[in-house]
Design an enzyme around this catalytic site. Structure first.
Site, PDB file in Angstrom:
ATOM      1  N   GLY A  34      71.413  60.868  49.474  1.00 51.72           N
ATOM      2  CA  GLY A  34      72.062  62.004  50.130  1.00 51.72           C
ATOM      3  C   GLY A  34      71.020  62.910  50.777  1.00 51.72           C
ATOM      4  N   HIS A  35      69.953  63.216  50.032  1.00 48.78           N
ATOM      5  CA  HIS A  35      68.877  64.044  50.606  1.00 48.78           C
ATOM      6  C   HIS A  35      68.219  63.312  51.783  1.00 48.78           C
ATOM      7  CE1 HIS A  35      68.768  65.611  46.301  1.00 48.78           C
ATOM      8  NE2 HIS A  35      68.991  66.701  47.011  1.00 48.78           N
ATOM      9  N   GLU A 146      77.801  68.459  52.427  1.00 46.67           N
ATOM     10  CA  GLU A 146      79.170  68.943  52.180  1.00 46.67           C
ATOM     11  C   GLU A 146      79.640  68.713  50.744  1.00 46.67           C
ATOM     12  OE1 GLU A 146      81.735  67.334  55.181  1.00 46.67           O
ATOM     13  OE2 GLU A 146      80.889  68.621  56.733  1.00 46.67           O
ATOM     14  N   GLN A 151      78.977  76.158  48.539  1.00 47.41           N
ATOM     15  CA  GLN A 151      77.628  76.652  48.835  1.00 47.41           C
ATOM     16  C   GLN A 151      77.399  76.725  50.347  1.00 47.41           C
ATOM     17  OE1 GLN A 151      73.893  75.279  46.784  1.00 47.41           O
ATOM     18  NE2 GLN A 151      73.734  73.899  48.500  1.00 47.41           N
ATOM     19  N   SER A 183      74.459  62.601  43.610  1.00 46.50           N
ATOM     20  CA  SER A 183      74.023  63.864  43.026  1.00 46.50           C
ATOM     21  C   SER A 183      72.825  63.583  42.134  1.00 46.50           C
ATOM     22  CB  SER A 183      75.166  64.452  42.174  1.00 46.50           C
ATOM     23  OG  SER A 183      74.657  65.434  41.298  1.00 46.50           O
ATOM     24  N   SER A 184      71.914  64.545  42.083  1.00 49.42           N
ATOM     25  CA  SER A 184      70.749  64.391  41.205  1.00 49.42           C
ATOM     26  C   SER A 184      71.193  64.269  39.757  1.00 49.42           C
ATOM     27  CB  SER A 184      69.826  65.601  41.356  1.00 49.42           C
ATOM     28  OG  SER A 184      69.479  65.752  42.712  1.00 49.42           O
ATOM     29  N   ARG A 185      72.369  64.842  39.460  1.00 49.27           N
ATOM     30  CA  ARG A 185      72.857  64.820  38.069  1.00 49.27           C
ATOM     31  C   ARG A 185      73.386  63.447  37.644  1.00 49.27           C
ATOM     32  NH1 ARG A 185      73.839  70.358  39.245  1.00 49.27           N
ATOM     33  NH2 ARG A 185      73.108  71.644  37.517  1.00 49.27           N
TER      34      ARG A 185
HETATM   35  O1  PAF Z   1      71.879  72.419  46.918  1.00 50.13           O
HETATM   36  C1  PAF Z   1      70.792  72.605  46.343  1.00 50.13           C
HETATM   37  O2  PAF Z   1      70.021  71.683  46.077  1.00 50.13           O
HETATM   38  C2  PAF Z   1      70.413  74.022  45.954  1.00 50.13           C
HETATM   39  O3  PAF Z   1      71.520  74.768  45.597  1.00 50.13           O
HETATM   40  C3  PAF Z   1      69.578  74.746  47.029  1.00 50.13           C
HETATM   41  C4  PAF Z   1      70.371  74.921  48.326  1.00 50.13           C
HETATM   42  C5  PAF Z   1      68.310  73.960  47.328  1.00 50.13           C
HETATM   43  C6  PAF Z   1      69.184  76.129  46.530  1.00 50.13           C
HETATM   44  O4  PAF Z   1      68.426  76.059  45.364  1.00 50.13           O
END
Ligand code: PAF
Length: 257
Positions: A34-35, A146, A151, A183-185
Site C-alpha cells: 500500500g505504501h 483511502e 484521516q 495494513s502494517s498491523r
Molecule cells: O497514516 C499514517 O501512517 C499516519 O497516521 C500518519 C499520516 C503518517 C501520521 O502519523
C-alpha cells in the site's frame, strides 16, 4: 537515496530544492505494498520524492498498541530505495515534539466520530504530526491512502482551514488477493485470525445496511468497534472497525443508499 535522521539535515537540503515539484509520503514505517503504491504515484507525478518514517506516539491512545507497533527500519529503507524515493526523513520524538506536545491541532466534528470516538485524542495526534510534517517537507503534493478515509478527510479539512500550500492526493485502498486491506498491523494477526480477516471486507461490502453488517460481523466472531454509513458529498461510505485479539482493523467502502 539520501537518509536524514536529523531534521536539520533535511531542512538544509530542502532550502536548496527550489523550483522542483516535491511529492511527500508520510508513514509510520512497517512499509507494505500500500505504501509502495503511494510512493510510486508520487514518483510519477513529481520530480523529487520524499518519505517520512515516524511512529507518532501522540496518535496512540493505548501504550500497549504503541509498544507493539512493528518497527522495521532496515527493510523499510530497502523498500523505499526500490520504489524510487529520493529522500527519507526519520526523526526521533525529541526532534518532532520539542514542545512536549504543548501545542496541538484539534478538530471538533469529524474527529469525534468513528475512530475518534473509540480512540480518544487519536486525531489530535494525527493532525498535529501531519501539520508538522507538511511544514517540514514543504511538498507540492502529499499522498494519503483511502483506507484511513477519516484521516484523509480531516487532513484535507486542515489544509483548507489553515491555507496550507499543498495538494492532498488520495489513493485507492490496496488489498491482498483475498480482499483484506493492506495494513502494517496485519503482520500482528495470528495465523488463524489472518485466514479469517478477509470476512471483514466481504461482510462490510455485502451487507444491506450498517446494522446488518454489524450483526453479521458479530455472528462471524469479530469484536466490532463500529459500523456506520456516512454521507460524504454525493456518495455514502460504510466505515467499519473490528478487533481480532490485540489487533484492530479498519476498512471502508462506497455503498448505494
Ligand atoms: O497514516 C499514517 O501512517 C499516519 O497516521 C500518519 C499520516 C503518517 C501520521 O502519523
Amino acid at each position: 537515496m539520501i537518509l536524514h535522521s536529523h531534521l536539520d539535515s533535511w531542512l538544509e537540503t530542502r532550502r536548496r530544492l527550489t523550483g522542483q515539484s516535491i511529492g511527500f509520503v508520510p508513514t509510520m514505517g512497517a512499509l507494505h505494498a500500500g505504501h509502495v503504491s503511494l510512493i510510486e504515484r508520487a514518483r510519477r507525478e513529481n520530480e523529487i520524492v520524499v518519505l517520512s518514517i515516524f511512529v507518532n506516539p501522540t496518535q496512540f491512545d493505548d501504550p500497549g498498541d504503541l509498544a507493539q507497533y512493528p518497527k522495521t527500519l532496515e527493510s523499510d529503507l530497502e523498500m523505499a530505495r526500490k520504489s524510487g524515493c529520493d529522500h527519507v526523513i526519520f526523526p526521533n520524538e525529541r526532534q518532532m515534539y520539542p514542545d512536549g506536545y504543548r501545542y496541538r491541532v484539534s478538530e471538533n466534528e469529524l474527529s469525534k466520530i468513528l475512530c475518534g470516538a473509540h480512540r480518544l485524542g487519536h486525531f489530535d495526534g494525527v493532525l498535529t504530526v501531519v501539520l508538522k510534517l507538511l511544514h517540514i517537507a514543504q511538498p507540492t503534493r502529499a499522498y494519503f491512502g483511502e483506507k484511513d478515509f477519516q484521516q484523509l478527510e480531516l487532513v484535507r479539512g486542515m489544509v483548507k482551514s489553515f491555507f496550507l500550500p499543498v495538494e492532498i492526493v488520495s489513493c485507492a485502498i490496496v488489498r491482498e488477493g483475498d480482499g483484506l486491506a493492506m495494513s502494517s498491523r496485519n503482520t500482528r494477526l495470528s495465523h488463524v485470525d489472518r485466514k479469517h480477516a478477509p470476512h471483514f471486507h466481504q461482510i462490510l461490502t455485502q451487507a444491506a445496511n450498517a446494522d446488518e453488517a454489524r450483526r453479521a460481523l458479530t455472528e462471524d466472531g469479530f469484536d466490532v468497534d463500529y459500523v456506520e454509513d456516512i454521507a460524504f458529498g454525493p456518495s455514502t461510505r460504510r466505515f467499519g472497525a473490528v478487533r481480532m485479539g490485540p489487533v484492530r482493523l479498519i476498512d471502508n467502502c462506497e455503498v448505494q443508499r
